[in-house]
Design an enzyme around this catalytic site. Sequence first.
Site, PDB file in Angstrom:
ATOM      1  N   GLU A 198       0.180  -0.832   5.880  1.00 37.35           N
ATOM      2  CA  GLU A 198       1.133  -0.239   6.710  1.00 37.35           C
ATOM      3  C   GLU A 198       1.008   1.270   6.747  1.00 37.35           C
ATOM      4  OE1 GLU A 198       5.224   1.517   7.549  1.00 37.35           O
ATOM      5  OE2 GLU A 198       3.839   2.139   6.109  1.00 37.35           O
ATOM      6  N   ASP A 248       0.847  -1.282   0.021  1.00 37.75           N
ATOM      7  CA  ASP A 248      -0.118   0.069  -0.011  1.00 37.75           C
ATOM      8  C   ASP A 248       0.968   1.177   0.035  1.00 37.75           C
ATOM      9  OD1 ASP A 248       0.835  -0.542   2.700  1.00 37.75           O
ATOM     10  OD2 ASP A 248      -0.557   0.826   3.425  1.00 37.75           O
TER      11      ASP A 248
END
Length: 471
Positions: A167, A103
Amino acid sequence: MLWPKYLYLLQNFNLMQEIKKYVEDNKQRFLDELFELLRFPSVSADPKYKGDVLKTADFVAQKLKEAGADKVEICPTAGYPIVYGEKIIDASLPTVLIYGHYDVQPADPLELWQTPPFEPTIRDGKIYARGACDDKGQFYMHVKAFELMMQTNTLACNVKFMIEGEEEVGSANLGIFVKANVERLKADVVLISDTSMISMENPSIETGLRGLAYMEVEVVGPNRDLHSGVYGGAVANPATILCKMIASLHDENNHITIPEFYDKVVELNDAEKEALNAAPFDLEEYKKDLAIDAEWGEKGYSTLERTGTRPTLEVNGIWSGYIGEGAKTVLPSKANAKISMRLVPNQNSDEISEIFAKHFEKIAPKGVKVKVTPHHGGEPVVTPTDSVAYRAAEQAILDSFGKKPIPTRGGGSIPIVALFEDVLGIKSVLFGFGLDSDALHSPNEKYDVYNYYKGIETLPLFHKYYAELSK
């Protein structure tokens, strides 16, 4: 007959030549695949990108399979999935758990990008795209290094991959996954490339990270936006009050004023300060790169100390009232800000969040109401420099760069490093190939093409030395 020492050196030379040849033969494909990965707008913070985030997980899983991983699985969580894969070549050999995240941060403000954030572009040997360095370019080095080792039959230890998709929003579901999969994730060390080096001329390994406590605050005044002429001067303006409250969080020496904030902070001794400040650092070049005419920070500390070993409090965003085109004379009914605090060893994110909330509510004047909402957090860590894994990374860099790496402290936060220690009982090696100048989280994020290839060349050497030194 060759002496064992020279035979070993010859074998090392041959391995490095084999690695370089494989990278050279596949350079364009490696770059094309990274570009394909970078084109996915996998912004975990924005629900409108949900489909793209899931497609990114599919892509990562497919590339792990193609590289030679077994048991590749897209593991669902309450949020975005975790991509898992492994290659167990011999149960008696050590196992390396590779962590990364697919991500990325939001690309806003879009108008500041020279080229579209999700259309990777090379300028002056640098790849410009959101996620180029953080962390797609870096974790994908591991996938390609793994492929290289599989294709050249040089994989020296067992490998497990855990690539997550949250994250950038705090890894809220990673802890749940790790605790539920302790046996599956059993390993001897975690290898992470989500950090930076001083430079390619001065390679380094980060040996510590700061923790994080991330808060959102809201100051509410009147029950609606008011005419600033009719009510201004008689009613508390939440925007003004919020700015005053935030300003009070630092004193004239830029020391944080929250009571108990520094209670558990351990000062570096003279030897530690000397070692930290021995790292190559040009303050004038630093200011030039950022287009600033002066440094700023806590009095009595160097820039390297401030960014690596001291706690901080920063405003990450602030908004209130009318911000559209033209003028609107309004006294806003509320004002908001996002505030992050970077923490150092012995500080705890829950404790700091609690004392921040208590203090912020206490300093609010009459006429407004305050709401403090904690978001994600994480704990600071220091990684050992005398471990087998660190020595393997050190030797790999020495072979690849021709220089011994400098141990440094990182200013950023990777909360899951502490999680891995607590739950899996294993330490991490922070083996990053990015640069502080790569504009992480900013417009025009970049990653040098050279760094990308250099990482792919260096990582197989880590696995080789880790297997050898673990005997």
